[in-house]
Write an enzyme that holds these catalytic residues in place. Structure first.
Site, short mmCIF file in Angstrom:
data_model
loop_
_atom_site.label_atom_id
_atom_site.label_comp_id
_atom_site.label_asym_id
_atom_site.label_seq_id
_atom_site.Cartn_x
_atom_site.Cartn_y
_atom_site.Cartn_z
N GLU A 123 8.31 -28.45 9.93
CA GLU A 123 7.36 -28.98 10.91
C GLU A 123 7.83 -28.73 12.35
O GLU A 123 7.39 -29.41 13.28
CB GLU A 123 7.13 -30.49 10.69
N HIS A 147 8.88 -37.83 11.98
CA HIS A 147 7.83 -37.76 10.97
C HIS A 147 8.35 -38.36 9.67
O HIS A 147 9.44 -38.01 9.21
CB HIS A 147 7.42 -36.30 10.75
N HIS A 149 6.98 -40.43 5.67
CA HIS A 149 5.92 -40.60 4.66
C HIS A 149 5.85 -42.06 4.22
O HIS A 149 6.11 -42.37 3.05
CB HIS A 149 6.21 -39.72 3.44
N GLU A 177 2.14 -58.51 17.21
CA GLU A 177 3.05 -57.69 18.00
C GLU A 177 2.51 -56.28 18.27
O GLU A 177 2.91 -55.62 19.24
CB GLU A 177 4.37 -57.60 17.24
N HIS A 218 -0.91 -37.89 4.16
CA HIS A 218 0.40 -37.26 4.31
C HIS A 218 1.46 -38.19 4.93
O HIS A 218 2.51 -38.42 4.32
CB HIS A 218 0.26 -35.98 5.13
O1 2HA Z 1 9.06 -31.91 3.69
O2 2HA Z 1 7.56 -33.94 5.45
O3 2HA Z 1 5.60 -32.42 6.30
C1 2HA Z 1 9.03 -32.20 5.01
C2 2HA Z 1 7.72 -32.75 5.37
C3 2HA Z 1 6.63 -31.81 5.62
ZN ZN Z 2 5.58 -34.60 5.75
#
Ligand code: 2HA
Ligand code: ZN
Length: 279
Positions: A123, A147, A149, A177, A218
């Site tokens: 990414e 980033h 998940h 909050e 995602h």
């Molecule tokens: O594997 O999260 O978006 C890495 C990620 C791809």
């Molecule tokens: Zn990801």
């Protein structure tokens, strides 16, 4: 100079320790199954200077396929493509690395870490695009893009319309909050193929307005001036999403919520600039 000869260890530098700690904390939260998620930090010029003796400038320049004039000459500490967050603490030099952006802003090279042919996160385009946008939007203050998940945020993207208004209102109302932590709201990117320039541009566009962007089905991208702020934003949004889903799952009618007037009152009380367009 051989790295072993240096008195100081690059891994003992403050930004390095904080980066590694965030990776372990994110893993402990359950946000990084397998190789999920990625993290990047834009080094301060004095930090890049201190690291110079550890850099190896012999590796090849790699084209970025996006033009990032605003980041020319900058250094970023990044997680590696296919690497697991849970392994970062165990062996940082194999799982993370420092990349330098070329003076023309269209290529990068690895100058430290990412041993044995590893590459920066898949990414990287979204990270760099978001860095460029947040750097400008915060007058240089923003340094971290993260980033992950997180399950509850992802689950929300199956049941809410994919708009900044729908997500921001749902999250703001889920915990008092929230309006103080992300008063501008969160952006939402519809499902797109990860890893490419298209999702990088869509995310970057949202980062002009929002400090965080949801990726439908995602995950979540967050930004911050430092590791605490960025991790705290991810944590706050995911916790609010979790509360939102628990309320929906409780099987009871909703009797009260944080109304728009209460959101406005919180923003007033704490000097936060609430994004009225989303109410
Ligand atoms: O594997 O999260 O978006 C890495 C990620 C791809
Ligand atoms: Zn990801």
């Amino acid at each position: 100079m051989e790295q072993e000869d240096l008195a100081m260890d690059i891994l003992e530098l403050e930004f390095m320790r904080r980066f590694i700690r965030l990776c372990s904390d994110g893993w402990a939260q359950g946000w990084h199954e397998r190789n999920g998620g990625n993290l990047s930090y834009r080094l301060k010029s004095e930090e890049a200077e201190v690291c110079k003796p550890f850099f190896d400038a012999s590796r090849d320049w790699v084209p970025l396929n996006i033009q990032l004039n605003a980041l020319a000459g900058e250094h970023f500490l990044v997680t590696g493509s296919g690497k697991y967050f849970r392994n970062v603490e165990l062996c940082p030099a194999s799982n993370i690395g420092i990349v330098e952006i070329s003076s023309s802003g269209d290529a990068y090279r690895i100058v430290w870490g990412l041993r044995n042919g590893a590459a920066p996160t898949s990414e990287l385009p979204t990270h760099l695009m978001s860095h460029a946008v947040r750097k400008a939007a915060t007058e240089g203050a923003n340094r971290v893009i993260y980033h992950a998940h997180p399950s509850a945020v992802i689950a929300m993207t199956y049941i809410l319309p994919l708009t900044a208004g729908d997500f921001s209102r749902a999250l703001w109302r889920s915990a008092t909050e929230c309006v103080m932590v992300f008063p501008r709201g969160v952006g939402v990117v519809p499902w797109m193929m990860p890893g490419g320039a298209e999702i990088a541009k869509a995310t970057g566009e949202l980062m002009r307005t929002y400090s965080a962007a949801v990726w439908a089905q995602h995950g979540l991208f967050c930004s911050g001036a430092n590791f605490d702020e960025c991790f705290g934003l991810m944590h706050t949004i995911e916790k609010a999403a979790d509360i939102y889903l628990r309320v929906l799952s409780a099987g009871q009618p909703i009797l009260q919520t944080v109304t728009d007037d209460k959101l406005r009152a919180i923003a007033r009380e704490f000097g936060a600039e609430l994004n009225e367009e989303l109410l």
